[in-house]
Write a protein that holds these residues in place. Structure first.
Motif, PDB file in Angstrom:
ATOM      1  N   THR A  15      -0.747  -3.687  37.012  1.00 50.23           N
ATOM      2  CA  THR A  15       0.359  -4.198  36.195  1.00 50.23           C
ATOM      3  C   THR A  15       0.173  -5.678  35.899  1.00 50.23           C
ATOM      4  N   VAL A  16      -0.250  -6.433  36.903  1.00 49.05           N
ATOM      5  CA  VAL A  16      -0.507  -7.862  36.701  1.00 49.05           C
ATOM      6  C   VAL A  16      -1.615  -8.058  35.669  1.00 49.05           C
ATOM      7  N   ASP A  17      -2.671  -7.251  35.749  1.00 42.75           N
ATOM      8  CA  ASP A  17      -3.765  -7.368  34.773  1.00 42.75           C
ATOM      9  C   ASP A  17      -3.268  -7.067  33.359  1.00 42.75           C
ATOM     10  N   ALA A  18      -2.414  -6.048  33.233  1.00 41.85           N
ATOM     11  CA  ALA A  18      -1.874  -5.708  31.914  1.00 41.85           C
ATOM     12  C   ALA A  18      -1.055  -6.865  31.353  1.00 41.85           C
ATOM     13  N   LEU A  19      -0.204  -7.450  32.190  1.00 38.07           N
ATOM     14  CA  LEU A  19       0.638  -8.547  31.712  1.00 38.07           C
ATOM     15  C   LEU A  19      -0.173  -9.806  31.440  1.00 38.07           C
ATOM     16  N   ALA A  20      -1.263 -10.005  32.164  1.00 39.73           N
ATOM     17  CA  ALA A  20      -2.125 -11.150  31.865  1.00 39.73           C
ATOM     18  C   ALA A  20      -2.671 -11.041  30.445  1.00 39.73           C
ATOM     19  N   ALA A  21      -3.079  -9.828  30.045  1.00 41.23           N
ATOM     20  CA  ALA A  21      -3.564  -9.621  28.679  1.00 41.23           C
ATOM     21  C   ALA A  21      -2.438  -9.798  27.669  1.00 41.23           C
ATOM     22  N   VAL A  22      -1.260  -9.315  28.018  1.00 40.24           N
ATOM     23  CA  VAL A  22      -0.101  -9.455  27.132  1.00 40.24           C
ATOM     24  C   VAL A  22       0.225 -10.927  26.916  1.00 40.24           C
ATOM     25  N   HIS A  23       0.237 -11.702  27.998  1.00 39.58           N
ATOM     26  CA  HIS A  23       0.557 -13.128  27.885  1.00 39.58           C
ATOM     27  C   HIS A  23      -0.526 -13.876  27.116  1.00 39.58           C
ATOM     28  N   ALA A  24      -1.780 -13.478  27.296  1.00 43.18           N
ATOM     29  CA  ALA A  24      -2.873 -14.129  26.565  1.00 43.18           C
ATOM     30  C   ALA A  24      -2.742 -13.913  25.062  1.00 43.18           C
ATOM     31  N   ALA A  25      -2.081 -12.822  24.671  1.00 45.78           N
ATOM     32  CA  ALA A  25      -1.872 -12.538  23.248  1.00 45.78           C
ATOM     33  C   ALA A  25      -0.617 -13.217  22.706  1.00 45.78           C
ATOM     34  N   GLY A  26       0.036 -14.038  23.535  1.00 45.59           N
ATOM     35  CA  GLY A  26       1.226 -14.751  23.080  1.00 45.59           C
ATOM     36  C   GLY A  26       2.493 -13.920  23.128  1.00 45.59           C
ATOM     37  N   ILE A  27       2.555 -12.961  24.056  1.00 46.80           N
ATOM     38  CA  ILE A  27       3.686 -12.038  24.133  1.00 46.80           C
ATOM     39  C   ILE A  27       4.323 -12.135  25.511  1.00 46.80           C
ATOM     40  N   VAL A  28       5.641 -12.102  25.558  1.00 47.84           N
ATOM     41  CA  VAL A  28       6.388 -11.962  26.807  1.00 47.84           C
ATOM     42  C   VAL A  28       7.102 -10.618  26.735  1.00 47.84           C
ATOM     43  N   HIS A  29       6.857  -9.750  27.705  1.00 44.51           N
ATOM     44  CA  HIS A  29       7.388  -8.384  27.650  1.00 44.51           C
ATOM     45  C   HIS A  29       8.910  -8.363  27.747  1.00 44.51           C
ATOM     46  N   ARG A  30       9.478  -9.056  28.723  1.00 43.47           N
ATOM     47  CA  ARG A  30      10.920  -9.241  28.925  1.00 43.47           C
ATOM     48  C   ARG A  30      11.655  -8.023  29.478  1.00 43.47           C
ATOM     49  N   ASP A  31      10.949  -6.934  29.784  1.00 47.11           N
ATOM     50  CA  ASP A  31      11.648  -5.778  30.358  1.00 47.11           C
ATOM     51  C   ASP A  31      10.728  -5.045  31.336  1.00 47.11           C
ATOM     52  N   VAL A  32      10.118  -5.799  32.249  1.00 46.36           N
ATOM     53  CA  VAL A  32       9.233  -5.212  33.253  1.00 46.36           C
ATOM     54  C   VAL A  32      10.095  -4.549  34.323  1.00 46.36           C
ATOM     55  N   LYS A  33       9.944  -3.238  34.482  1.00 44.73           N
ATOM     56  CA  LYS A  33      10.716  -2.473  35.462  1.00 44.73           C
ATOM     57  C   LYS A  33       9.988  -1.159  35.716  1.00 44.73           C
ATOM     58  N   PRO A  34      10.317  -0.449  36.796  1.00 42.72           N
ATOM     59  CA  PRO A  34       9.578   0.775  37.138  1.00 42.72           C
ATOM     60  C   PRO A  34       9.576   1.837  36.045  1.00 42.72           C
ATOM     61  N   SER A  35      10.655   1.968  35.281  1.00 40.03           N
ATOM     62  CA  SER A  35      10.679   3.001  34.240  1.00 40.03           C
ATOM     63  C   SER A  35       9.744   2.677  33.088  1.00 40.03           C
ATOM     64  N   ASN A  36       9.295   1.421  32.971  1.00 37.31           N
ATOM     65  CA  ASN A  36       8.356   1.031  31.922  1.00 37.31           C
ATOM     66  C   ASN A  36       6.922   0.933  32.434  1.00 37.31           C
ATOM     67  N   LEU A  37       6.694   1.401  33.653  1.00 33.87           N
ATOM     68  CA  LEU A  37       5.342   1.475  34.210  1.00 33.87           C
ATOM     69  C   LEU A  37       5.011   2.951  34.414  1.00 33.87           C
ATOM     70  N   PHE A  38       4.063   3.451  33.639  1.00 33.77           N
ATOM     71  CA  PHE A  38       3.728   4.875  33.655  1.00 33.77           C
ATOM     72  C   PHE A  38       2.475   5.085  34.495  1.00 33.77           C
ATOM     73  N   LEU A  39       2.549   6.027  35.436  1.00 32.49           N
ATOM     74  CA  LEU A  39       1.404   6.359  36.282  1.00 32.49           C
ATOM     75  C   LEU A  39       0.665   7.511  35.612  1.00 32.49           C
ATOM     76  N   ALA A  40      -0.313   7.160  34.788  1.00 34.57           N
ATOM     77  CA  ALA A  40      -1.005   8.149  33.959  1.00 34.57           C
ATOM     78  C   ALA A  40      -2.141   8.807  34.738  1.00 34.57           C
ATOM     79  N   ARG A  41      -2.306  10.089  34.517  1.00 34.19           N
ATOM     80  CA  ARG A  41      -3.394  10.844  35.138  1.00 34.19           C
ATOM     81  C   ARG A  41      -4.197  11.551  34.053  1.00 34.19           C
ATOM     82  N   ASP A  42      -5.415  11.904  34.395  1.00 32.61           N
ATOM     83  CA  ASP A  42      -6.267  12.663  33.485  1.00 32.61           C
ATOM     84  C   ASP A  42      -5.877  14.132  33.594  1.00 32.61           C
ATOM     85  N   PRO A  43      -5.370  14.747  32.510  1.00 39.59           N
ATOM     86  CA  PRO A  43      -4.927  16.145  32.616  1.00 39.59           C
ATOM     87  C   PRO A  43      -6.055  17.108  32.962  1.00 39.59           C
TER      88      PRO A  43
END
Length: 546
Positions: free
Chosen positions: A376-404
């Motif tokens: 999650t920190v790595d994702a937000l580092a990329a987001v911030h580098a692009a000039g973006i602040v997410h403003r709604d970081v919470k568990p429901s906005n973090l998806f634990l994706a798996r390979d089907p």
């Protein structure tokens, strides 16, 4: 009941509940549809058999869920407060159906008393419990806490006439002002008694009372502003929901106009609905050109014409297009349909959210939380580098994706979702200037609460709140500043009512939470890199002490 089961036990249980009643989601798409009494009672019997009778009043939050707001429009229209809304029950039920009629006998600030006459017998009292939940929910529509509802002695033994007394707490400036004055008098008066001559004590205590009263007044005024803002937002959502339902009915459908097999923008065939709400739906779809399976977010036409709602979808498309990273959900394209519906095409994810994982399995160990937090920190580092602040970081906005197609025990990959309120440096619009505080209470930073300027440290605060919930299994408190997660003698902040249950969090992880959720942005980690280093150091220290 369906929405309550969906929120507490998951979609599979909720869908099974509907299946047992020989219904599907389409039947629930229009909450203004008249439901036969026998069907409603059968649903209550089935719900009580699974969850118990006492669970029926606990559905109060689902009663005013965004997907249920359409039915509340007649109550909200023209109502300036909770008492007005209760008075409108007389007209609301009587106009909607002949099977029941509400009558108000007394209403005023913080109270309502009335009765309900029905044409059907209710010998088991389940319908009365459901109506208690409905009455309790009315203050929530105005940004207040649920009401207390008491059934008085029924006038008739057959259950066809019920009497209710409802009380709720109205916002008041008197209590905060008085509390502030007493605190100010006590704090400065005691200090003056130790340091000043007796003649000065009264003067200093009086000044303390004045300062405390002023502070209490400011707190009360801010609370009133937030309550009014929440009530206004509810009215807007109810009107949007009602407009969407009217549009659907005008198109010859009682619910969602779109269905499996529909072709969108000439490129995507809808296959399965993955979710939905008052503003739109999310579908699994197949891209016709190459068979790629995608996720399609559709903003209803009635809502898309609202500027703020359209801004949110455009903002999400812009943010996702800028911030590509393996841990950020990928967006393929966005556009508009001829009827005004906005759409966003994203990668299809399989798995579940961190919120669902915590609800099902409870808190994580530091070893389990570490990889989730690092990704999650790595994702937000990329987001911030692009000039973006997410403003709604919470568990429901973090998806634990798996390979089907992968093994069941394969590691999941975190995907950061929902950039609908992100701050894009070059694309700020009126969304940022809206009166309502953006973000989710408990996860949004103090500067968000106040409507001040935000930067990457706002997301650092949200990350601290996510780590807190991962390690404790409890959502962060709604008050600003970091929660107390350790013994009082070790904590940097005063102990709270939930503190005794949270002492198991290791000290090195407590320190990260407290710094990430510092009230002042300057006291937090300056960026994601610093937080990442702190997480790795805490993990190493924890392993060394194990």
């Amino acid at each position: 009941m369906y929405l309550h089961l969906q929120a507490t036990e998951g979609s599979e249980v909720a869908d099974a509940f509907l299946l047992g009643l020989r219904l599907d989601r389409e039947f629930l798409a229009d909450e203004t549809r008249l439901v036969p009494f026998a069907l409603w009672h059968a649903a209550l019997v089935r719900f009580a058999a699974r969850c118990g009778r006492d669970a029926i009043p606990n559905t109060v939050r689902a009663v005013v869920h965004p997907e249920n707001l359409g039915v509340w429009t007649p109550v909200l229209r023209g109502a300036t407060g909770v008492a007005d809304a209760f008075r409108q029950l007389d007209r609301f039920a009587g106009d909607q159906a002949w099977t029941e009629r509400w009558t108000t006998s007394d209403a005023g600030p913080g109270r309502w008393r009335g009765s309900l006459q029905t044409s059907a017998d209710e010998p088991d009292g389940l319908c009365a419990l459901a109506r208690k939940a409905e009455l309790s929910a009315v203050p929530i529509l105005f940004g207040l806490s649920p009401a207390q509802v008491r059934m008085t002695a029924p006038a008739r033994a057959d259950g066809r006439e019920l009497e209710f007394e409802v009380t709720w707490r109205e916002p008041s400036t008197r209590r905060p002002v008085l509390a502030g004055a007493i605190t100010g008098v006590g704090a400065l008066g005691v200090g003056a008694a130790w340091m000043s001559p007796a003649s000065s004590v009264a003067l200093v205590a009086g000044a303390g009372g004045l300062v405390g009263a002023l502070s209490g007044f400011l707190v009360a005024r801010e609370l009133a502003r937030r309550i009014d803002s929440a009530a206004q937002l509810t009215r807007i959502r109810a009107l949007e929901r009602a407009a969407m339902l009217r549009e659907a009915q005008a198109n010859g459908s009682a619910g969602f106009v779109l269905q499996s097999g529909s072709i969108i923008a000439g490129q995507f065939r809808l296959t399965e609905q993955l979710g939905g709400g008052a503003n739109g739906t999310i579908w699994e779809a197949e891209r016709l050109s190459d068979g790629t399976v995608v996720a399609l977010k559709l903003l209803r036409a009635a809502v898309a014409h609202d500027g703020l709602a359209a801004d949110r979808l455009r903002r999400e498309a812009a943010a996702l297009g800028l911030a590509w990273h393996p841990n950020v959900v990928e967006v393929y394209e966005d556009g508009h349909l001829p009827d005004g519906t906005s759409y966003l095409v994203m990668e299809r994810l399989y798995g579940h959210s961190l919120e669902q994982h915590l609800r099902r399995h409870g808190p994580l160990t530091p070893e389990e939380a570490l990889p989730i937090m690092l990704e999650t920190v790595d994702a937000l580092a990329a987001v911030h580098a692009a000039g973006i602040v997410h403003r709604d970081v919470k568990p429901s906005n973090l998806f634990l994706a798996r390979d089907p197609d992968g093994p069941a025990d394969a590691p999941v990959r975190v995907k950061l979702l929902d950039f609908g309120i992100a701050r894009v440096e070059w694309a700020e619009t009126r969304l940022t200037n809206a009166e309502t505080a953006l973000g989710t209470p408990g996860y949004r930073s103090p500067e968000q609460e106040q409507g001040f300027e935000v930067d990457a440290r706002t997301d650092i605060y949200g990350l601290g709140a996510v780590l807190y919930e991962c390690l404790t299994g409890k959502p962060p408190p709604l008050t600003g500043g970091p929660p107390v997660v350790g013994p009082p003698e070790e904590a940097a902040f005063p102990a709270s009512g939930v503190q005794p249950a949270l002492r198991a969090v290791p000290s090195e992880w407590r320190a990260i939470i407290e710094r990430a959720m510092a009230h002042e942005a300057r006291n937090r980690y300056p960026d994601c890199k610093a937080l990442r280093e702190a997480l790795l150091a805490a993990a190493a220290a924890h392993r060394a002490s194990a």
